[in-house]
Design a protein around this motif. Structure first.
Motif, short mmCIF file in Angstrom:
data_model
loop_
_atom_site.label_atom_id
_atom_site.label_comp_id
_atom_site.label_asym_id
_atom_site.label_seq_id
_atom_site.Cartn_x
_atom_site.Cartn_y
_atom_site.Cartn_z
N PRO A 35 0.82 -1.21 0.00
CA PRO A 35 0.00 0.00 0.00
C PRO A 35 0.86 1.26 0.00
CG PRO A 35 -0.91 -1.61 1.51
CD PRO A 35 0.41 -2.16 1.06
N GLY A 36 0.49 2.21 -0.84
CA GLY A 36 1.24 3.45 -0.96
C GLY A 36 2.29 3.46 -2.04
N ASP A 37 2.62 2.30 -2.61
CA ASP A 37 3.62 2.24 -3.66
C ASP A 37 3.14 2.95 -4.92
OD1 ASP A 37 5.51 0.87 -2.20
OD2 ASP A 37 5.06 -1.10 -3.06
N LYS A 38 4.05 3.67 -5.56
CA LYS A 38 3.78 4.33 -6.83
C LYS A 38 4.43 3.51 -7.94
CE LYS A 38 3.25 8.98 -4.93
NZ LYS A 38 3.01 8.47 -3.56
N VAL A 39 3.61 3.06 -8.87
CA VAL A 39 4.04 2.14 -9.92
C VAL A 39 4.02 2.86 -11.26
CG1 VAL A 39 3.67 -0.12 -10.97
CG2 VAL A 39 2.96 0.29 -8.59
N ALA A 40 5.10 2.73 -12.01
CA ALA A 40 5.18 3.30 -13.36
C ALA A 40 5.77 2.25 -14.28
CB ALA A 40 6.05 4.56 -13.37
N GLY A 41 5.48 2.37 -15.56
CA GLY A 41 6.02 1.42 -16.51
C GLY A 41 5.61 1.75 -17.92
N GLY A 42 6.06 0.93 -18.85
CA GLY A 42 5.68 1.17 -20.23
C GLY A 42 6.39 0.24 -21.19
N VAL A 43 6.01 0.38 -22.44
CA VAL A 43 6.66 -0.30 -23.55
C VAL A 43 6.94 0.76 -24.61
CG1 VAL A 43 6.46 -2.01 -25.39
CG2 VAL A 43 5.51 -2.50 -23.12
N ASP A 44 8.18 0.87 -25.05
CA ASP A 44 8.56 1.87 -26.04
C ASP A 44 7.67 1.77 -27.27
OD1 ASP A 44 10.55 2.72 -24.37
OD2 ASP A 44 12.22 2.03 -25.62
N GLY A 45 7.16 2.91 -27.71
CA GLY A 45 6.35 2.96 -28.92
C GLY A 45 4.89 2.63 -28.71
N ILE A 46 4.52 2.22 -27.49
CA ILE A 46 3.10 1.89 -27.23
C ILE A 46 2.51 2.85 -26.21
CG2 ILE A 46 1.46 0.13 -26.49
CD1 ILE A 46 3.37 -2.00 -27.50
N ALA A 47 2.94 2.76 -24.96
CA ALA A 47 2.35 3.61 -23.92
C ALA A 47 3.16 3.50 -22.64
CB ALA A 47 0.90 3.22 -23.66
N GLU A 48 2.95 4.48 -21.76
CA GLU A 48 3.45 4.45 -20.39
C GLU A 48 2.28 4.65 -19.44
OE1 GLU A 48 6.62 7.18 -19.71
OE2 GLU A 48 7.88 6.36 -21.32
N PHE A 49 2.47 4.27 -18.17
CA PHE A 49 1.41 4.42 -17.18
C PHE A 49 2.00 4.79 -15.84
CE2 PHE A 49 2.69 -0.05 -17.02
CZ PHE A 49 2.94 -0.22 -15.67
N HIS A 50 1.12 5.30 -14.97
CA HIS A 50 1.46 5.59 -13.59
C HIS A 50 0.22 5.32 -12.74
CE1 HIS A 50 4.18 8.10 -16.01
NE2 HIS A 50 5.05 7.98 -15.02
N PHE A 51 0.35 4.55 -11.68
CA PHE A 51 -0.74 4.38 -10.75
C PHE A 51 -0.17 4.12 -9.35
CE2 PHE A 51 -0.27 0.03 -12.56
CZ PHE A 51 -0.13 -0.72 -11.41
N GLU A 52 -1.04 4.19 -8.36
CA GLU A 52 -0.64 4.00 -6.98
C GLU A 52 -1.43 2.85 -6.37
OE1 GLU A 52 -0.45 6.56 -2.77
OE2 GLU A 52 -0.65 7.57 -4.71
N ILE A 53 -0.80 2.12 -5.46
CA ILE A 53 -1.48 1.07 -4.71
C ILE A 53 -2.09 1.68 -3.46
CG2 ILE A 53 -1.27 -1.15 -3.53
CD1 ILE A 53 -0.86 -1.33 -6.55
N GLY A 54 -3.40 1.58 -3.33
CA GLY A 54 -4.09 2.17 -2.20
C GLY A 54 -4.12 1.23 -1.01
N GLY A 55 -5.00 1.52 -0.11
CA GLY A 55 -5.15 0.69 1.08
C GLY A 55 -5.85 -0.61 0.79
N ALA A 56 -5.80 -1.53 1.74
CA ALA A 56 -6.43 -2.83 1.57
C ALA A 56 -7.94 -2.70 1.46
CB ALA A 56 -6.07 -3.74 2.73
N GLN A 57 -8.54 -3.57 0.65
CA GLN A 57 -9.99 -3.60 0.53
C GLN A 57 -10.61 -4.11 1.82
OE1 GLN A 57 -11.14 -5.88 -2.89
NE2 GLN A 57 -9.94 -4.65 -4.33
N GLY A 58 -11.80 -3.57 2.17
CA GLY A 58 -12.45 -4.01 3.38
C GLY A 58 -13.14 -5.33 3.22
#
Length: 233
Positions: A210-233
């Motif tokens: 929880p709280g980790d910031k994740v980024a990634g991508g593939v050259d020529g296609i796309a990149e992304f950024h998202f965060e891992i939130g808290g645990a589901q109830g």
């Protein structure tokens, strides 16, 4: 007009880059251990194993953006960055040399995995469904049309967590390239428009908290950024 007991589920769809249109998701297939280095880190021999596949439910697909909830039933959530094929034409028993004509486009996804549940399933020879097919387990970017970018056979693929690079590889390192993957799937099921196929991940899979910031991508296609939130109830 058909009357339903409950309201019909909302259609799961992925945005198409550069367009107001969306790609309605039908099914999600994933090929396992398609990079030799990842196969080895998971204790497999890539030189002897033909491709194998597992599936995720369509509603596991979400945008690779914003905040994703840390899933229930796990203390060992892992990331697996992948290029994803979007199918645009129906076919069966497709030969590899014809397979690319069935591809609508490509996006980038993360196969989120409850690794602790997967380890138990492997040990007890049980299915991987609970390990792979949970809520929000298939975040993806928007889809780039193949008519725009072609059919990537090489290019960097990468993922970082909190700015630290975890996974790096090249699409050219895939054991089974796109044409072979599409061909193999079409020999087991009829592929149709709306199908997504995750193509495997390079080495370096690891834990997300929880709280980790994740980024990634593939050259020529796309990149992304998202965060891992808290645990589901």
């Amino acid at each position: 007009m058909t009357e339903y007991v409950f309201p019909t589920p909302q259609t799961v769809a992925v945005l198409v880059a550069g367009s107001s249109a969306s790609f309605a998701v039908r099914r999600v297939f994933c090929v396992g251990r398609n990079y030799a280095d990842h196969a080895r880190e998971m204790g497999a021999n890539p030189d002897r194993e033909p491709p194998f596949f597992f599936a995720k439910p369509a509603d596991a697909v979400v945008a690779a953006a914003g905040t994703l909830a840390y899933p229930m039933m796990t203390e060992d959530l892992h990331h697996e960055i992948e290029m994803v094929i979007a199918i645009g034409k129906e076919g069966r028993q497709i030969e590899p040399q014809d397979a690319l004509s069935y591809v609508f486009g490509y996006c980038v996804g993360v196969d989120l995995t409850r690794r602790d549940l997967q380890a138990v399933a492997k040990k007890m020879s049980r299915p991987w469904d609970w390990a792979k097919g949970f809520d929000e387990s298939a975040p993806v970017t928007s889809i780039r049309r193949a008519t725009e970018i072609g059919h990537p056979g090489s290019g960097a693929i990468w993922l970082s967590v909190n700015g630290e690079t975890r996974q790096t590889g090249d699409l050219g390192d895939m054991i089974w390239p796109v044409a072979d993957i599409v061909s193999h799937v079409s020999r087991a099921v009829v592929i149709k428009p709306g199908d997504l196929i995750f193509t495997g991940t390079p080495a370096g899979v690891g834990v997300l908290n929880p709280g980790d910031k994740v980024a990634g991508g593939v050259d020529g296609i796309a990149e992304f950024h998202f965060e891992i939130g808290g645990a589901q109830g």
